[in-house]
Design an enzyme around this catalytic site. Structure first.
Site, short mmCIF file in Angstrom:
data_model
loop_
_atom_site.label_atom_id
_atom_site.label_comp_id
_atom_site.label_asym_id
_atom_site.label_seq_id
_atom_site.Cartn_x
_atom_site.Cartn_y
_atom_site.Cartn_z
N ARG A 118 0.98 -1.58 -0.22
CA ARG A 118 -0.11 -0.20 -0.55
C ARG A 118 0.57 1.78 0.02
NH1 ARG A 118 -3.15 -3.17 3.81
NH2 ARG A 118 -4.68 -3.85 2.50
N LYS A 140 2.98 11.23 -10.86
CA LYS A 140 1.94 10.41 -11.34
C LYS A 140 2.98 9.19 -12.00
CE LYS A 140 -0.60 13.61 -14.26
NZ LYS A 140 -1.11 14.59 -15.74
N GLU A 182 9.00 18.65 -24.50
CA GLU A 182 8.78 18.74 -23.30
C GLU A 182 8.46 19.71 -22.94
OE1 GLU A 182 5.22 16.91 -22.53
OE2 GLU A 182 6.04 14.91 -22.04
N LYS A 224 7.71 22.94 -13.68
CA LYS A 224 6.63 22.21 -13.35
C LYS A 224 6.05 22.12 -12.17
CE LYS A 224 5.36 17.63 -13.75
NZ LYS A 224 5.05 16.33 -15.07
N GLU A 234 -4.40 17.10 -10.65
CA GLU A 234 -5.23 17.78 -11.93
C GLU A 234 -6.69 17.63 -11.88
OE1 GLU A 234 -3.45 15.53 -14.87
OE2 GLU A 234 -4.84 15.63 -15.73
N ARG A 238 -3.55 21.12 -13.76
CA ARG A 238 -2.14 20.06 -13.68
C ARG A 238 -2.59 20.33 -15.27
NH1 ARG A 238 0.39 15.80 -10.54
NH2 ARG A 238 2.10 15.22 -12.41
N ASN A 242 -1.45 18.66 -20.34
CA ASN A 242 -0.58 17.79 -20.96
C ASN A 242 -1.84 18.37 -22.53
OD1 ASN A 242 -1.06 15.55 -19.05
ND2 ASN A 242 -3.32 16.30 -18.30
N HIS A 245 -1.16 15.64 -25.99
CA HIS A 245 -1.74 14.55 -25.53
C HIS A 245 -2.41 14.00 -25.87
CE1 HIS A 245 2.34 16.16 -22.52
NE2 HIS A 245 3.24 14.92 -22.14
N HIS A 249 -1.37 10.65 -27.42
CA HIS A 249 -1.54 9.58 -26.99
C HIS A 249 -1.70 8.29 -28.21
CE1 HIS A 249 -1.47 10.54 -22.11
NE2 HIS A 249 -0.40 10.77 -22.86
N HIS A 262 7.25 9.52 -27.05
CA HIS A 262 6.37 9.74 -25.82
C HIS A 262 7.14 11.47 -26.68
CE1 HIS A 262 4.22 11.75 -23.50
NE2 HIS A 262 4.80 11.81 -22.94
P1 NAD Z 1 12.57 6.08 -22.73
O1 NAD Z 1 12.39 5.71 -21.09
O2 NAD Z 1 11.87 5.24 -22.51
O3 NAD Z 1 13.81 6.41 -22.60
C1 NAD Z 1 14.18 6.77 -23.89
C2 NAD Z 1 15.26 5.81 -24.38
O4 NAD Z 1 16.52 6.61 -23.38
C3 NAD Z 1 15.20 4.18 -23.41
O5 NAD Z 1 15.73 3.51 -24.89
C4 NAD Z 1 16.35 4.12 -22.68
O6 NAD Z 1 16.54 2.52 -22.25
C5 NAD Z 1 17.36 5.20 -22.70
N1 NAD Z 1 18.07 5.91 -21.91
C6 NAD Z 1 17.76 6.44 -20.89
N2 NAD Z 1 18.62 6.85 -20.04
C7 NAD Z 1 19.37 6.85 -21.10
C8 NAD Z 1 21.10 7.97 -20.76
N3 NAD Z 1 21.35 8.75 -19.92
N4 NAD Z 1 21.44 6.95 -22.56
C9 NAD Z 1 21.26 6.37 -22.99
N5 NAD Z 1 20.42 6.22 -22.92
C10 NAD Z 1 19.47 5.94 -22.51
O7 NAD Z 1 11.38 7.47 -22.77
P2 NAD Z 1 11.56 8.87 -22.03
O8 NAD Z 1 11.22 9.72 -23.53
O9 NAD Z 1 12.53 9.02 -20.88
O10 NAD Z 1 10.12 8.52 -21.28
C11 NAD Z 1 8.86 8.71 -21.95
C12 NAD Z 1 7.65 8.02 -21.60
O11 NAD Z 1 7.93 8.89 -19.89
C13 NAD Z 1 6.62 7.48 -21.23
O12 NAD Z 1 6.13 6.79 -21.18
C14 NAD Z 1 5.19 9.06 -20.94
O13 NAD Z 1 4.35 8.00 -20.70
C15 NAD Z 1 5.88 9.39 -19.51
N6 NAD Z 1 5.90 10.37 -18.82
C16 NAD Z 1 5.76 9.72 -17.71
C17 NAD Z 1 5.09 12.12 -17.26
C18 NAD Z 1 4.71 11.77 -15.65
O14 NAD Z 1 4.38 13.29 -15.15
N7 NAD Z 1 4.94 10.60 -15.44
C19 NAD Z 1 5.56 12.97 -18.38
C20 NAD Z 1 6.07 12.59 -19.10
C21 NAD Z 1 6.02 11.57 -19.45
N1 GLY Z 2 2.87 15.13 -17.77
C1 GLY Z 2 1.92 15.66 -16.97
C2 GLY Z 2 1.57 16.07 -15.26
O1 GLY Z 2 2.46 15.43 -14.86
O2 GLY Z 2 0.50 16.17 -14.95
#
Ligand code: NAD
Ligand code: GLY
Length: 367
Positions: A118, A140, A182, A224, A234, A238, A242, A245, A249, A262
């Site tokens: 939990r 998130k 972003e 942020k 949100e 917040r 998006n 998005h 998405h 993404h």
């Molecule tokens: P990712 O985590 O897939 O990383 C991109 C690639 O880079 C991967 O192949 C990873 O292994 C590689 N990588 C990571 N660090 C590295 C480094 N230092 N050197 C070399 N390679 C490296 O993608 P991302 O763009 O980081 O994140 C996208 C994800 O984040 C999506 O799933 C999206 O939905 C999510 N997201 C979440 C939020 C949130 O608020 N929680 C906000 C925006 C995006």
């Molecule tokens: N990436 C959207 C949020 O964090 O609200």
């Protein structure tokens, strides 16, 4: 080192931004409440940075787990492996998870931390630009479902965020650009001066100028943190984070998770939102052109994928988390730096934009 704060009462936490932060035991140790630590990373990041992180937690009982790399693995099935390891090693409620990687690892690890017994503590060590400017901050967490992106998740704030900018040196160019999407988002939704700064400095970001990158990360995190502090769950502003998005998405789900990054999907999605805002008479032609030009200078797409037809966009967007009482809501722009969430517009403009937006072959993104 820059230290920012996400102000959320007793759940407030710091964001540390600097180069060479990995491996600093005195930085991370105060944010680990118990004795047990599980580091979650993936097969790409582990050979690069895992040893450094393990050195910094050498005084704790620690384990690590290496997951497959890719958006297509951001699933409940793969998250189960984290739970398996936590249970097999008898990790208790005072255990801490560390997410070492990009947004995929951060979202999955945070979700596992939100659910395990939990809720246990977790720390974000983001290693992509996208994760350093967005996903590691704000709590998130979640995983994808075949029917919709990020549809299974929880709000769960980290204990701290350690953004080591030197990790960006190993990131490939396509991933760097995805992160810039972003960054541009903050300029578009609420920070026009940052948008102007980006117009003048985006080339430096592309060339990995360390000062420009550090500034962009700091300013993005300031934006942020302010939004999250004002509206953690949100209920209101917040949702502006998006921008792009809802379309993005749909692009990610419709083209198959992992085909579009993404950030790439968000870039096209933001352009689609800007185009729609222009058709509604809200955004000037000049602003629309400036947005397109900045995205293209950042080497980001502004066209939609061939395989996601207008009809498919509408079907996929119907499961968006912003749908309220059966109505699709969008983040749109009144001007650069002025955004709103609305359902209140003539949808003939949405349909026209979806029909008329140029289409590209998704394979061209990887080339
Ligand atoms: P990712 O985590 O897939 O990383 C991109 C690639 O880079 C991967 O192949 C990873 O292994 C590689 N990588 C990571 N660090 C590295 C480094 N230092 N050197 C070399 N390679 C490296 O993608 P991302 O763009 O980081 O994140 C996208 C994800 O984040 C999506 O799933 C999206 O939905 C999510 N997201 C979440 C939020 C949130 O608020 N929680 C906000 C925006 C995006
Ligand atoms: N990436 C959207 C949020 O964090 O609200």
């Amino acid at each position: 080192m820059k230290t920012l704060h996400v102000e959320l009462g007793e759940r407030s936490y710091p964001i540390f931004i600097n180069d060479k932060l990995l491996g600093q035991a005195d930085l991370i140790t105060p944010y680990i409440p118990g004795k047990q630590v599980l580091v979650v990373t993936n097969e790409t990041v582990a050979p690069l940075y895992l040893d450094k992180v393990l050195t910094s937690i050498a005084d704790f009982e620690h384990e690590h787990i290496i997951l497959p790399d890719g958006e297509q693995y951001k699933t409940l099935e793969i998250t189960q492996r984290i739970f398996d390891r936590l249970l097999q090693t008898h990790f208790n409620r005072s255990a801490t998870l560390i997410a070492l990687g990009g947004g995929v690892i951060g979202d999955m690890t945070g979700f596992a931390a939100a659910c395990y017994q939990r809720g246990i503590a977790f720390i974000q060590i983001p290693t992509t630009l996208l994760a350093q400017v967005d996903s590691s901050v704000g709590g998130k967490t979640g995983v994808n479902h075949p029917l919709g992106k990020n549809m299974i998740g929880a709000f769960h704030q980290p204990r701290c965020v350690i953004a080591d900018t030197s990790t960006l040196n190993t990131l490939d160019d396509r991933q760097l650009s995805a992160g810039i999407a972003e960054v541009i988002k903050y300029g578009l939704i609420r920070d026009v001066d940052f948008f102007y700064w980006l117009e003048s400095n985006v080339d430096k970001l592309i060339q990995r100028d360390s000062e420009a990158l550090a500034y962009a990360i700091e300013r993005s995190c300031i934006n942020k943190a302010e939004v999250v502090a004002a509206d953690e769950r949100e209920g209101g502003q917040r949702a502006l984070l998006n921008l792009g998005h809802t379309f993005g998405h749909a692009i990610e789900t419709g083209s198959g998770y992992g085909t579009w990054l993404h950030g790439e999907a968000v870039a096209t999605g933001m352009y689609m939102a800007a185009d729609l805002s222009h058709r509604l008479g809200w955004l000037s032609a000049d602003s629309l052109e400036r947005i397109k030009s900045l995205l293209q200078k950042a080497r980001l797409p502004v066209d939609a994928p061939i395989e996601v037809s207008s009809q498919r966009f509408l079907e996929l967007m119907a499961v968006d988390k912003k749908v309220l009482a059966g109505k699709l809501r969008f983040v749109l722009l009144h001007a650069i730096g002025q955004s709103l969430v609305t359902e209140d517009f003539d949808h003939k403009h949405l349909h026209a934009m979806l029909d008329e937006i140029p289409r590209i072959d998704s394979k061209s993104l990887a080339s």
